[in-house]
Design an enzyme around this catalytic site. Structure first.
Site, mmCIF file in Angstrom:
data_model
loop_
_atom_site.group_PDB
_atom_site.id
_atom_site.type_symbol
_atom_site.label_atom_id
_atom_site.label_comp_id
_atom_site.label_asym_id
_atom_site.label_seq_id
_atom_site.Cartn_x
_atom_site.Cartn_y
_atom_site.Cartn_z
ATOM 1 N N HIS A 77 12.799 -21.103 63.189
ATOM 2 C CA HIS A 77 13.518 -21.090 64.463
ATOM 3 C C HIS A 77 14.171 -19.757 64.792
ATOM 4 O O HIS A 77 14.719 -19.592 65.873
ATOM 5 C CB HIS A 77 14.588 -22.188 64.481
ATOM 6 C CG HIS A 77 15.796 -21.852 63.652
ATOM 7 N ND1 HIS A 77 15.811 -22.009 62.300
ATOM 8 C CD2 HIS A 77 17.005 -21.345 63.998
ATOM 9 C CE1 HIS A 77 16.997 -21.619 61.843
ATOM 10 N NE2 HIS A 77 17.734 -21.208 62.846
HETATM 11 C C1 UD1 Z 1 21.676 -21.683 66.430
HETATM 12 C C2 UD1 Z 1 22.439 -20.670 65.597
HETATM 13 C C3 UD1 Z 1 21.684 -20.397 64.296
HETATM 14 C C4 UD1 Z 1 21.395 -21.679 63.541
HETATM 15 C C5 UD1 Z 1 20.641 -22.607 64.483
HETATM 16 C C6 UD1 Z 1 20.299 -23.927 63.822
HETATM 17 C C7 UD1 Z 1 23.723 -18.966 66.841
HETATM 18 C C8 UD1 Z 1 23.771 -17.550 67.221
HETATM 19 N N1 UD1 Z 1 22.578 -19.386 66.296
HETATM 20 O O1 UD1 Z 1 20.466 -21.076 66.833
HETATM 21 O O2 UD1 Z 1 22.488 -19.573 63.472
HETATM 22 O O3 UD1 Z 1 20.610 -21.393 62.409
HETATM 23 O O4 UD1 Z 1 21.453 -22.849 65.636
HETATM 24 O O5 UD1 Z 1 19.522 -24.698 64.648
HETATM 25 O O6 UD1 Z 1 24.708 -19.671 67.020
HETATM 26 N N2 UD1 Z 1 18.401 -26.356 72.396
HETATM 27 C C9 UD1 Z 1 18.050 -27.625 72.783
HETATM 28 N N3 UD1 Z 1 18.788 -28.667 72.330
HETATM 29 C C10 UD1 Z 1 19.855 -28.491 71.508
HETATM 30 C C11 UD1 Z 1 20.202 -27.191 71.112
HETATM 31 C C12 UD1 Z 1 19.457 -26.122 71.563
HETATM 32 O O7 UD1 Z 1 17.090 -27.822 73.503
HETATM 33 O O8 UD1 Z 1 20.492 -29.489 71.138
HETATM 34 C C13 UD1 Z 1 17.616 -25.208 72.885
HETATM 35 C C14 UD1 Z 1 18.470 -24.296 73.759
HETATM 36 O O9 UD1 Z 1 18.372 -24.662 75.080
HETATM 37 C C15 UD1 Z 1 17.894 -22.944 73.499
HETATM 38 C C16 UD1 Z 1 17.381 -23.035 72.087
HETATM 39 O O10 UD1 Z 1 17.284 -24.403 71.764
HETATM 40 O O11 UD1 Z 1 16.798 -22.706 74.337
HETATM 41 C C17 UD1 Z 1 18.274 -22.295 71.126
HETATM 42 O O12 UD1 Z 1 19.552 -22.917 70.980
HETATM 43 P P1 UD1 Z 1 20.860 -22.064 70.516
HETATM 44 O O13 UD1 Z 1 21.952 -22.964 70.118
HETATM 45 O O14 UD1 Z 1 21.141 -21.036 71.541
HETATM 46 O O15 UD1 Z 1 20.408 -21.268 69.266
HETATM 47 P P2 UD1 Z 1 19.566 -21.697 67.988
HETATM 48 O O16 UD1 Z 1 18.306 -20.940 68.049
HETATM 49 O O17 UD1 Z 1 19.483 -23.195 67.825
#
Ligand code: UD1
Length: 361
Positions: free
Chosen positions: A204
Site C-alpha cells: 500500500h
Molecule cells: C495510512 C498511513 C500509513 C499506514 C496506512 C495503513 C499516513 C501518512 N499514512 O496510509 O502510514 O501504513 O494508513 O493503511 O497517515 N481510503 C479508503 N477507505 C479508508 C481509508 C482510506 O477508501 O477507510 C482511501 C483514501 O480515500 C485514499 C487512500 O485510501 O485514497 C489512502 O488513505 P490514507 O489514509 O490517506 O493513507 P494510507 O495510504 O491508508
C-alpha cells in the site's frame, strides 16, 4: 488522570486496544478514545473495534481522506475543540500516521502533555510521510515509549533527553498471544478457497503502488509465482484504486486471490500460516517476526531494523527483479529463522500504563 488516546488509521487500532485494556486496571485513570476518522471504511476501521473489543470511540472527528495538509489540518481543527472541552492531563498517540502528528501538535500547543507509543523508529528516508510524522511527534512528546533498541539509539542521537524515554516493548505484539485461540479458529483459508501452501501479500505504500511501472512488473512477478504457490492479496483501498486506474484488477492469474482488506483475526491467521509474506507494511514486519514467518519486505529501508537483525524479515528492496530472486530463494527452502526481539512479550501495554499511572501530571 484523564487521558485521550488517538486512533486514526488501521494500524493504530491494534496498538490502542491493549493499552485501553491495561488502563481499565487503574481506577484513578479515565481513558477516552478519539477516532479521527482518517480510516473510515468498515473493513479499515469498524471490524478492528469489534474484534479487538475496543469500545465505541468517545469522540469521532470524521476527517476522512484528503491530501496530507488537508488531513492533518482538519484533524488539528477538530481535535483542538475536544481538548479545550475535555482538558485531559495527557494525550496519547501511537505510530506514525497523519493523525499521530496532527494530534500531538495540537496537544503540545495547548501545553497538554503528550505520550508517544512506538517512538524512536527511523527509516532515515524523509521522502516517506511517516518518517516526518515520527520525527515531529517524537520532538513534541514528553514521554516516549520505545519498541526496539534502535529507537533508543535514534532518540539519543537526536538529543531527546533520556529521562523522557522508556524502553517498554511492542504493544502491537501484545494482542497476538491473547487472541491466538480465536486466530486458530479462523475459517479464512476455506473462505478464500486456498488449498495448500500460500504466500500472503500486502502492498500500500505510495512509493510502490502509485507507480504504474511497478504495478505492471508486479503483475508479471505474480503470474510467474502463481505457477508455484497460491497468493492471497488483501487489497488496500489506495492499491485498489491504482490497480483499477493504472492496470486493471481483473488481469491477475487465478492463483492470485485478491480480496477486500481483512479483519484482525483472519489476517493474523494468514500471517501465521503462510509459507512467506511479501509486504511493504511496517506492522507486518513485526507480526511476522513474532510468529517466525519469513517476511520479504518490498522496501529499500525499514524503520524496524530489529525485524531484520533479530527476526525473520528480509529487506528485498523495491527492484522487483531482486524481489524475485529473494522469493525464489525462500521458495527453494532457504528460509531465514529469526527470534523474538527483547520485550516483545505481550506485556508492553501493562508496562506503559504502569509508568503513566505514576506520572505527576
Ligand atoms: C495510512 C498511513 C500509513 C499506514 C496506512 C495503513 C499516513 C501518512 N499514512 O496510509 O502510514 O501504513 O494508513 O493503511 O497517515 N481510503 C479508503 N477507505 C479508508 C481509508 C482510506 O477508501 O477507510 C482511501 C483514501 O480515500 C485514499 C487512500 O485510501 O485514497 C489512502 O488513505 P490514507 O489514509 O490517506 O493513507 P494510507 O495510504 O491508508
Amino acid at each position: 488522570m484523564k487521558i485521550v488516546s488517538v486512533v486514526g488509521a488501521r494500524p493504530n487500532f491494534m496498538k490502542v486496544a491493549p493499552l485501553h485494556k491495561a488502563f481499565q486496571k487503574y481506577p484513578n485513570i479515565k481513558h477516552l478514545i478519539c477516532h479521527t476518522g482518517q480510516h473510515y471504511d468498515e473493513k479499515m476501521s469498524k471490524v478492528f473495534f469489534e474484534e479487538l473489543e475496543l469500545p465505541k470511540p468517545d469522540f469521532y472527528l470524521g476527517i476522512g481522506s484528503g491530501s496530507h495538509a488537508v488531513q492533518t489540518a482538519k484533524t488539528m481543527i477538530e481535535f483542538e475543540k475536544i481538548l479545550i472541552d475535555e482538558k485531559p492531563n495527557l494525550v496519547l498517540v501511537v505510530g506514525d500516521v497523519n493523525s499521530t502528528v496532527a494530534c500531538s501538535l495540537t496537544a503540545a500547543k495547548l501545553n497538554i502533555k503528550v505520550a508517544h507509543v512506538e517512538a524512536g523508529l527511523r527509516s532515515n528516508d524523509r521522502t516517506m510521510p511517516e518518517e516526518l510524522n515520527r520525527i515531529v511527534t517524537d520532538n513534541l512528546s514528553d514521554y516516549l515509549f520505545v519498541t526496539e533498541k534502535s529507537g533508543l539509539e535514534n532518540l539519543k542521537r537526536e538529543g531527546i533527553p533520556g529521562e523522557k524515554v522508556f524502553f517498554t516493548g511492542n504493544v502491537m505484539i501484545d494482542n497476538i498471544p491473547g487472541y491466538m485461540p480465536k486466530i486458530e479458529l479462523s475459517k479464512v483459508k476455506q473462505e478464500l478457497n486456498l488449498h495448500g501452501r500460500f504466500c500472503l501479500m500486502t502492498l500500500h505504500r505510495p512509493a510502490n503502488v502509485d507507480n504504474k511501472d511497478f504495478l505492471v512488473e508486479l503483475k508479471e512477478l505474480l503470474s510467474e509465482l502463481a505457477h508455484k504457490i497460491e497468493i492471497v492479496f488483501p487489497v488496500h483501498p489506495r492499491t485498489k484504486n491504482n490497480l483499477n486506474n493504472l492496470i486493471g484488477e481483473e488481469a491477475f492469474h487465478p492463483n492470485v486471490k485478491l480480496c477486500e482488506p481483512l479483519g484482525y483475526i483472519d489476517f493474523m491467521y494468514l500471517v501465521k500460516n503462510s509459507a512467506f509474506i511479501l509486504t511493504d507494511s511496517g506492522g507486518i514486519q513485526e507480526e511476522s517476526t513474532y510468529l517466525n514467518v519469513p517476511c520479504i519486505t518490498v522496501r529499500d529501508n525499514t524503520e524496524r531494523p530489529s525485524t531484520v537483525e533479530v527476526g525473520s524479515n528480509i529487506l528485498a528492496g523495491t527492484d522487483l527483479s531482486n524481489v524475485k530472486k529473494v522469493v525464489n530463494d525462500v521458495l527453494s527452502g532457504n528460509i531465514k529463522k529469526g527470534s523474538i526481539p527483547e520485550l516483545w512479550d505481550g506485556k508492553a501495554a501493562e508496562r506503559i500504563c504502569n509508568i503513566i499511572s505514576t506520572l505527576n501530571i
